[in-house]
Design a protein around this motif. Structure first.
Motif, PDB file in Angstrom:
ATOM      1  N   ARG A  72       3.077 -16.818   0.441  1.00  0.00           N
ATOM      2  CA  ARG A  72       3.845 -17.841  -0.604  1.00  0.00           C
ATOM      3  C   ARG A  72       3.446 -17.149  -2.154  1.00  0.00           C
ATOM      4  NH1 ARG A  72       2.156 -23.627  -1.081  1.00  0.00           N
ATOM      5  NH2 ARG A  72       2.051 -23.317   1.184  1.00  0.00           N
ATOM      6  N   TRP A  73       2.195 -16.801  -2.292  1.00  0.00           N
ATOM      7  CA  TRP A  73       1.824 -16.474  -3.641  1.00  0.00           C
ATOM      8  C   TRP A  73       2.304 -14.958  -3.850  1.00  0.00           C
ATOM      9  CZ3 TRP A  73      -2.782 -17.349  -6.965  1.00  0.00           C
ATOM     10  CH2 TRP A  73      -3.192 -18.550  -7.000  1.00  0.00           C
ATOM     11  N   ALA A  74       2.231 -14.210  -2.666  1.00  0.00           N
ATOM     12  CA  ALA A  74       2.829 -12.806  -2.977  1.00  0.00           C
ATOM     13  C   ALA A  74       4.309 -13.040  -3.486  1.00  0.00           C
ATOM     14  CB  ALA A  74       2.788 -12.157  -1.901  1.00  0.00           C
ATOM     15  N   HIS A  75       5.218 -14.022  -2.618  1.00  0.00           N
ATOM     16  CA  HIS A  75       6.590 -13.996  -2.769  1.00  0.00           C
ATOM     17  C   HIS A  75       6.919 -14.758  -4.448  1.00  0.00           C
ATOM     18  CE1 HIS A  75      10.628 -14.662  -1.916  1.00  0.00           C
ATOM     19  NE2 HIS A  75      10.688 -15.906  -1.763  1.00  0.00           N
ATOM     20  N   VAL A  76       6.141 -15.529  -4.571  1.00  0.00           N
ATOM     21  CA  VAL A  76       6.342 -16.502  -5.823  1.00  0.00           C
ATOM     22  C   VAL A  76       5.875 -15.440  -7.053  1.00  0.00           C
ATOM     23  CG1 VAL A  76       5.755 -18.312  -7.298  1.00  0.00           C
ATOM     24  CG2 VAL A  76       6.276 -18.619  -5.137  1.00  0.00           C
ATOM     25  N   LEU A  77       4.712 -14.821  -7.038  1.00  0.00           N
ATOM     26  CA  LEU A  77       4.454 -13.793  -8.073  1.00  0.00           C
ATOM     27  C   LEU A  77       4.868 -12.445  -8.095  1.00  0.00           C
ATOM     28  CD1 LEU A  77       0.637 -15.071  -8.266  1.00  0.00           C
ATOM     29  CD2 LEU A  77       2.747 -15.829  -9.660  1.00  0.00           C
ATOM     30  N   ALA A  78       5.922 -12.021  -7.117  1.00  0.00           N
ATOM     31  CA  ALA A  78       6.538 -10.751  -6.709  1.00  0.00           C
ATOM     32  C   ALA A  78       5.334  -9.581  -6.592  1.00  0.00           C
ATOM     33  CB  ALA A  78       7.395 -10.563  -7.984  1.00  0.00           C
ATOM     34  N   LEU A  79       4.403 -10.060  -6.010  1.00  0.00           N
ATOM     35  CA  LEU A  79       3.223  -8.945  -5.552  1.00  0.00           C
ATOM     36  C   LEU A  79       3.524  -8.391  -4.166  1.00  0.00           C
ATOM     37  CD1 LEU A  79       0.500 -11.149  -7.085  1.00  0.00           C
ATOM     38  CD2 LEU A  79       1.375  -9.248  -8.118  1.00  0.00           C
ATOM     39  N   PRO A  80       2.704  -7.309  -3.985  1.00  0.00           N
ATOM     40  CA  PRO A  80       2.644  -6.619  -2.733  1.00  0.00           C
ATOM     41  C   PRO A  80       2.025  -7.665  -1.713  1.00  0.00           C
ATOM     42  CG  PRO A  80       1.766  -5.269  -4.479  1.00  0.00           C
ATOM     43  CD  PRO A  80       1.959  -6.357  -4.814  1.00  0.00           C
ATOM     44  N   GLU A  81       2.320  -7.591  -0.350  1.00  0.00           N
ATOM     45  CA  GLU A  81       1.976  -8.702   0.719  1.00  0.00           C
ATOM     46  C   GLU A  81       0.274  -8.527   0.811  1.00  0.00           C
ATOM     47  OE1 GLU A  81       3.614 -10.545   2.464  1.00  0.00           O
ATOM     48  OE2 GLU A  81       5.109 -10.118   1.582  1.00  0.00           O
ATOM     49  N   ALA A  82      -0.103  -9.705   1.013  1.00  0.00           N
ATOM     50  CA  ALA A  82      -1.510 -10.047   1.235  1.00  0.00           C
ATOM     51  C   ALA A  82      -1.861  -9.089   2.426  1.00  0.00           C
ATOM     52  CB  ALA A  82      -1.930 -11.456   1.284  1.00  0.00           C
ATOM     53  N   VAL A  83      -3.324  -8.901   2.677  1.00  0.00           N
ATOM     54  CA  VAL A  83      -3.785  -8.062   3.573  1.00  0.00           C
ATOM     55  C   VAL A  83      -4.971  -8.888   4.332  1.00  0.00           C
ATOM     56  CG1 VAL A  83      -5.226  -5.975   4.190  1.00  0.00           C
ATOM     57  CG2 VAL A  83      -3.370  -5.794   2.365  1.00  0.00           C
ATOM     58  N   GLY A  84      -4.806  -8.878   5.658  1.00  0.00           N
ATOM     59  CA  GLY A  84      -5.740  -9.610   6.314  1.00  0.00           C
ATOM     60  C   GLY A  84      -7.113  -9.239   6.315  1.00  0.00           C
ATOM     61  N   GLU A  85      -8.213  -9.979   5.917  1.00  0.00           N
ATOM     62  CA  GLU A  85      -9.560  -9.621   5.902  1.00  0.00           C
ATOM     63  C   GLU A  85     -10.568 -10.640   6.814  1.00  0.00           C
ATOM     64  OE1 GLU A  85     -11.168  -8.399   2.218  1.00  0.00           O
ATOM     65  OE2 GLU A  85      -9.580  -6.978   1.743  1.00  0.00           O
ATOM     66  N   GLY A  86     -10.786 -10.046   7.702  1.00  0.00           N
ATOM     67  CA  GLY A  86     -11.672 -11.202   8.527  1.00  0.00           C
ATOM     68  C   GLY A  86     -10.876 -12.559   8.964  1.00  0.00           C
ATOM     69  N   SER A  87     -11.331 -13.569   8.611  1.00  0.00           N
ATOM     70  CA  SER A  87     -10.553 -14.645   8.853  1.00  0.00           C
ATOM     71  C   SER A  87      -9.587 -15.345   7.847  1.00  0.00           C
ATOM     72  CB  SER A  87     -11.481 -16.041   9.098  1.00  0.00           C
ATOM     73  OG  SER A  87     -12.393 -16.254   7.856  1.00  0.00           O
ATOM     74  N   GLY A  88      -9.495 -14.245   6.785  1.00  0.00           N
ATOM     75  CA  GLY A  88      -8.683 -14.684   5.570  1.00  0.00           C
ATOM     76  C   GLY A  88      -7.778 -13.604   5.162  1.00  0.00           C
ATOM     77  N   TRP A  89      -7.126 -13.834   3.938  1.00  0.00           N
ATOM     78  CA  TRP A  89      -6.071 -13.039   3.537  1.00  0.00           C
ATOM     79  C   TRP A  89      -6.394 -12.568   2.088  1.00  0.00           C
ATOM     80  CZ3 TRP A  89      -2.165 -11.086   6.696  1.00  0.00           C
ATOM     81  CH2 TRP A  89      -2.139 -11.561   7.771  1.00  0.00           C
ATOM     82  N   ARG A  90      -6.275 -11.273   1.610  1.00  0.00           N
ATOM     83  CA  ARG A  90      -6.567 -10.875   0.214  1.00  0.00           C
ATOM     84  C   ARG A  90      -5.079 -10.399  -0.300  1.00  0.00           C
ATOM     85  NH1 ARG A  90     -11.624  -7.717  -1.922  1.00  0.00           N
ATOM     86  NH2 ARG A  90     -12.477  -9.688  -1.624  1.00  0.00           N
ATOM     87  N   LEU A  91      -4.972 -11.002  -1.389  1.00  0.00           N
ATOM     88  CA  LEU A  91      -3.740 -10.790  -2.284  1.00  0.00           C
ATOM     89  C   LEU A  91      -4.263  -9.761  -3.558  1.00  0.00           C
ATOM     90  CD1 LEU A  91      -0.752 -11.355  -2.792  1.00  0.00           C
ATOM     91  CD2 LEU A  91      -1.293 -12.907  -4.388  1.00  0.00           C
ATOM     92  N   PRO A  92      -3.683  -8.584  -3.294  1.00  0.00           N
ATOM     93  CA  PRO A  92      -4.455  -7.717  -4.727  1.00  0.00           C
ATOM     94  C   PRO A  92      -3.618  -7.735  -5.985  1.00  0.00           C
ATOM     95  CG  PRO A  92      -2.578  -6.371  -3.445  1.00  0.00           C
ATOM     96  CD  PRO A  92      -2.994  -7.809  -2.775  1.00  0.00           C
ATOM     97  N   LEU A  93      -4.405  -8.065  -7.067  1.00  0.00           N
ATOM     98  CA  LEU A  93      -4.012  -8.149  -8.452  1.00  0.00           C
ATOM     99  C   LEU A  93      -4.263  -6.758  -9.298  1.00  0.00           C
ATOM    100  CD1 LEU A  93      -5.103 -11.597  -9.126  1.00  0.00           C
ATOM    101  CD2 LEU A  93      -2.853 -10.961  -8.678  1.00  0.00           C
ATOM    102  N   HIS A  94      -3.835  -6.567 -10.297  1.00  0.00           N
ATOM    103  CA  HIS A  94      -4.310  -5.584 -11.079  1.00  0.00           C
ATOM    104  C   HIS A  94      -5.658  -5.740 -11.613  1.00  0.00           C
ATOM    105  CE1 HIS A  94      -4.112  -2.056 -14.027  1.00  0.00           C
ATOM    106  NE2 HIS A  94      -4.732  -2.945 -14.936  1.00  0.00           N
ATOM    107  N   GLU A  95      -6.433  -4.911 -10.945  1.00  0.00           N
ATOM    108  CA  GLU A  95      -8.158  -4.951 -11.377  1.00  0.00           C
ATOM    109  C   GLU A  95      -8.731  -6.235 -10.735  1.00  0.00           C
ATOM    110  OE1 GLU A  95      -8.377  -4.082 -15.530  1.00  0.00           O
ATOM    111  OE2 GLU A  95      -8.584  -2.041 -15.325  1.00  0.00           O
TER     112      GLU A  95
END
Length: 249
Positions: free
Chosen positions: A169-192
């Protein structure tokens, strides 16, 4: 988009502001009279060219006050800086994302997204003019000299009942690349930087941690011990929030 400001909500402002400033060696904060509009008092500290804010309710019925009543002191808000406010506004309009507050000034444009339309936190999208400026830090803020001026807010952690769905939802709302699965969670990349989404260990969703890169990690950990700040390794517990510390590269 990049992280420009993080916000804690706390019941007691003076004590927590003094403790935060002492721990991180930050200059006296800016007290923004504008937050009275939201029924709040605040303290805004410069950290590198980013900002760390504490807000505290001064009247009943505030969003920050309801969060404190529910969860205690903790992470409250994220302010992201964009280089194209109009692009973001049009994208949000197309998605039907509501705004709970907006401001259009000569030196900054800002909009707070409805929490139910993004989840996990109050998120603001701001474009300062010029890009290096930041109205919310006060008229006289300056980057600290030396390595302290290179310190960074790297990321934050949000706990969610469905981390994958909230990350998407964050990726969609903020027009960002898809989050990547990391362990039991997900990481959404931002600039820096990044936003991590982890499974909630309670029924409460929200910001549970921030990651900071600091100029002198050993000295800061020693100071935390002397101040009695709870810690495990490089992680502190402060203002009801986990603060993960990294050495500045």
């Amino acid at each position: 988009m990049r992280i420009r400001q993080i916000v804690f909500a706390a019941a007691q402002l003076p004590h927590n502001a003094t403790r935060l400033a002492e721990l991180f060696g930050m200059d006296a904060p800016f007290r923004d009279p504008g937050v009275a509009e939201f029924g709040l008092d605040n303290a805004v500290f410069v950290f590198g060219d980013q900002f760390i804010e504490i807000v505290s309710p001064v009247r009943a019925g505030t969003a920050a006050g309801r969060l404190i009543d529910k969860r205690g002191d903790g992470g409250y808000m994220l302010i992201l800086q964009t280089d194209d406010f109009e692009r973001e506004r049009l994208h949000l309009d197309r998605l039907g994302v509501r705004r709970v507050w907006a401001k259009d000034l000569d030196d900054i444009r800002a909009m707070h997204l409805h929490p139910k339309d993004i989840g996990g936190a109050i998120v603001s999208i701001d474009q300062p003019l010029p890009a290096a400026s930041w109205r919310w830090g006060g008229p006289d803020w300056r980057v600290q000299p030396g390595r302290a001026g290179a310190q960074r807010v790297m990321g934050l952690c949000i706990q969610a009942l469905d981390p994958k769905a909230m990350a998407q939802r964050w990726a969609h709302v903020l027009a960002l690349p898809e989050a990547v699965g990391e362990g039991s969670g997900w990481r959404l990349p931002l600039h820096e930087g990044w936003v991590d989404f982890m499974p909630a260990d309670t029924f409460a969703e929200g910001i549970v941690g921030y990651t900071l890169a600091v100029a002198d990690l050993p000295s800061l950990l020693d100071k935390a011990d002397r101040m009695g700040v709870p810690r495990q390794g490089h992680s502190l517990t402060l203002l009801g929030t986990r603060i993960d510390l990294q050495a500045l590269a």
